[in-house]
Design an enzyme around this catalytic site. Sequence first.
Site, PDB file in Angstrom:
ATOM      1  N   GLU A  16       1.858 -12.682  -4.305  1.00  0.00           N
ATOM      2  CA  GLU A  16       0.849 -12.809  -3.246  1.00  0.00           C
ATOM      3  C   GLU A  16      -0.087 -13.987  -3.517  1.00  0.00           C
ATOM      4  OE1 GLU A  16      -1.812  -9.462  -3.132  1.00  0.00           O
ATOM      5  OE2 GLU A  16      -2.411  -9.895  -1.080  1.00  0.00           O
TER       6      GLU A  16
ATOM      7  N   GLU B 289      -1.038  -0.327   0.675  1.00  0.00           N
ATOM      8  CA  GLU B 289      -0.987  -0.994   1.984  1.00  0.00           C
ATOM      9  C   GLU B 289       0.400  -0.801   2.593  1.00  0.00           C
ATOM     10  OE1 GLU B 289      -3.240  -4.388   3.158  1.00  0.00           O
ATOM     11  OE2 GLU B 289      -3.746  -4.817   1.073  1.00  0.00           O
TER      12      GLU B 289
HETATM   13  C1  BGC Z   1      -2.515  -8.146   2.946  1.00  0.00           C
HETATM   14  C2  BGC Z   1      -2.110  -9.508   3.448  1.00  0.00           C
HETATM   15  C3  BGC Z   1      -2.675  -9.599   4.831  1.00  0.00           C
HETATM   16  C4  BGC Z   1      -4.152  -9.665   4.624  1.00  0.00           C
HETATM   17  C5  BGC Z   1      -4.944  -9.977   5.835  1.00  0.00           C
HETATM   18  C6  BGC Z   1      -3.999  -8.163   2.792  1.00  0.00           C
HETATM   19  O1  BGC Z   1      -4.541  -7.038   2.253  1.00  0.00           O
HETATM   20  O2  BGC Z   1      -1.843  -7.776   1.800  1.00  0.00           O
HETATM   21  O3  BGC Z   1      -0.880  -9.936   3.174  1.00  0.00           O
HETATM   22  O4  BGC Z   1      -2.172 -10.557   5.668  1.00  0.00           O
HETATM   23  O5  BGC Z   1      -4.638  -8.522   3.976  1.00  0.00           O
HETATM   24  O6  BGC Z   1      -5.980 -10.662   5.468  1.00  0.00           O
END
Ligand code: BGC
Length: 723
Positions: free
Chosen positions: A606, A341
């Site tokens: 996270e 990401e």
């Molecule tokens: C990210 C998050 C992001 C989210 C949105 C994820 O895959 O890592 O931090 O805000 O998607 O839902």
Amino acid sequence: MKNILNTQWIKNRYSGFCGGTVYKKDFVCDKNIKSAVLEVTALGVYEAHINGERVGDFVLAPGWTAYEHRLQVQSYDVTEYIKENNSIEITVGQGWRFRSTKGESNEYLGHRDMALLACIHIEYEDGSEQDVITDSSWLVRESKLRYSNIYNGDIYDATFSASEALPAIEVPMSKDFLIPQEGEKVVENERITAKEIITTPSGETVIDFGQNLTGYVEFAIQGKAGDEAVIYHAEVLDRDGNFYTDNYRGAKAEIRFICDGERHVYKPALSFFGFRYIKLENWPDEVKKENFTAIVVHSEMRRTGQFKCSDDMLNKLYENIIWGQKGNFLDIPTDCPQRDERLGWTGDAQVFVRTASYNFDVERFFKKWLHDLAADQFDDGRVPHIIPNSFSYFDDGASAAWADAAVICPWQMYLTYGSRDIISDQYESMKQWIDWMHEHSKDGLRDRDGHFGDWLGLDAHEGSYKGSTDENLIATAYFSYSSALFLKMAEILGKDTREYSYLPELAASAFRREYMEDGRLKVPTQTACALALYFNLTDNPQETAKQLNELVKESGHLMTGFVGTPYILHALSESGYVETAYDLMLRREYPSWLYPITKGATTMWEHWDGIKPDGSMWSEDMNSFNHYAYGAVADWMFGAMAGINVDAENPAFRHIIFRPLTDSRITWVDASIDSRFGEVRSKWVTENGETTYEFTVPDGCTATVILGEKSVEIGSGTSTFRQ
Ligand code: BGC
């Protein structure tokens, strides 16, 4: 930036090559030089050398912007580099240009070519000028860097020698989207030596750098010609102490180095990784710690915030928050720096922006990113989920709390730095977002889906990432909050606000009508209560706060996700439940801010249970160990524990509101923010039942000190109070 406009975009003849392409030009300067300036940019990332010397220290230039609309040009003074006979070589790689799209299992968007645009403008002492510009007289060749990609890493073949170089191809591409360097440059920062060489239970050779970080490893290697050594990256070891990479998902994050029998010192030039550990495979030499150094890479930002207190775990938490910011402020604010990401998720940036602006000077950093937000905003006002928006599908934007970054981030820049220019630059963008919310609501109530909800909230229903707080409750709450902030900014800019002045209350009363009864939330969640309080939506704050306090007491811990977590402590402590807020802050068991530290965390996680109490991982899918969002709690550490608050009427700490909220479990706090006017500092220590407070106000600034019921005005200098 005028000289670069007279040059030609050039590209490589071989399409499909994903390594470092070298563009080269020899030129002669046979007179005395007064000055020489290199202006350069690329679609991709570049590194320039003149006569073998690296130009500047910008890593991964030209950075990441909304490429369709804006591409930064860097300008370097290269006077000292130029001799009589010169050679300029610029290596260009994929960088973010070929960002894989979600769901396409890391396939590249191969149709997007890389390209280079450069010009050296030379002025001679006799007044004449010379421009060395990119055109078809430049030669192109493939380099030993056979492959380079920010997610997958590098393949470097020291034995490779390029066949004859071929002329570059000129590309008739527009230069309309060029802009001068706008953000902070990305640079190398700390160098961290290898802490330990580990042989894991399954026999792997692993090096621990002791800190989860973003950047790359510089290593020395020799081997025999043809030996292929591999370095893998990981953030954590698994329960058994083995190397763990499942959470990188599609990102291979590896370096393959093919030896030629000579000693090399190698570091990636066009890629980066998020890691604490590396694993060596087929290492051809004796593994020695001194041959491996981790280099921390992030945007250049001046450190401004410091926080310390009597609780070492909280101090460690604050250090982890700082590392979370360093790791994710690499040209744009990203969710995480390791897996496939590394994107500018707007929601993450929005929840963290206050903390970010206290820790480091991020005014310029956000100014650039907010310009990209406006550039990538959809025509009807919706804001994409990620900025730059590189999703090729699925993003229809407009998620509550994510899209609201368009309003909340400029507002925070104004509060922390007094940045009027940012709110003025972003005015149209935020107005469009407010208009869109207004058009897509009924009597103030938002009723459309497509939100991320209280992302990763612990009260999520089975199988969902979204906490159980109603998505449209969140959306209606943000509609009220964002339009209130928008109004304040419109007033500061002297705009006519008549059309908008009723919106905050329109949404707030819809919120109460639909979701509240007698000051209590009909469907009670911690996040819903926190929003009602923090966004001033409730007409009975005492009752709402009582409900929030009851919910926390019932569960004994946080249940909040991305939306509720940044506000819950503020909502409690500002309503008089200071002790409950401290209970949450100081809790060490899962789930809590301090729990990851008991599991060895060196950055923010996270997920509250990234590593579960039994040592297993909560999931492979969504498990970053370097996600700054929950680090937003530092704004409570500054704002409530140290009691340092901005006065919105007099921003940038020109007038400060000091209001520390103490707790018997903490005996001292010492925090400071190096503001635009100088150091703002709050210290307190409790001894024998008496607390001594010391507040420092910069020259030319004033403050209100609020201690319990008492309120005192103070001027610049340091003032002491006892109580
Ligand atoms: C990210 C998050 C992001 C989210 C949105 C994820 O895959 O890592 O931090 O805000 O998607 O839902």
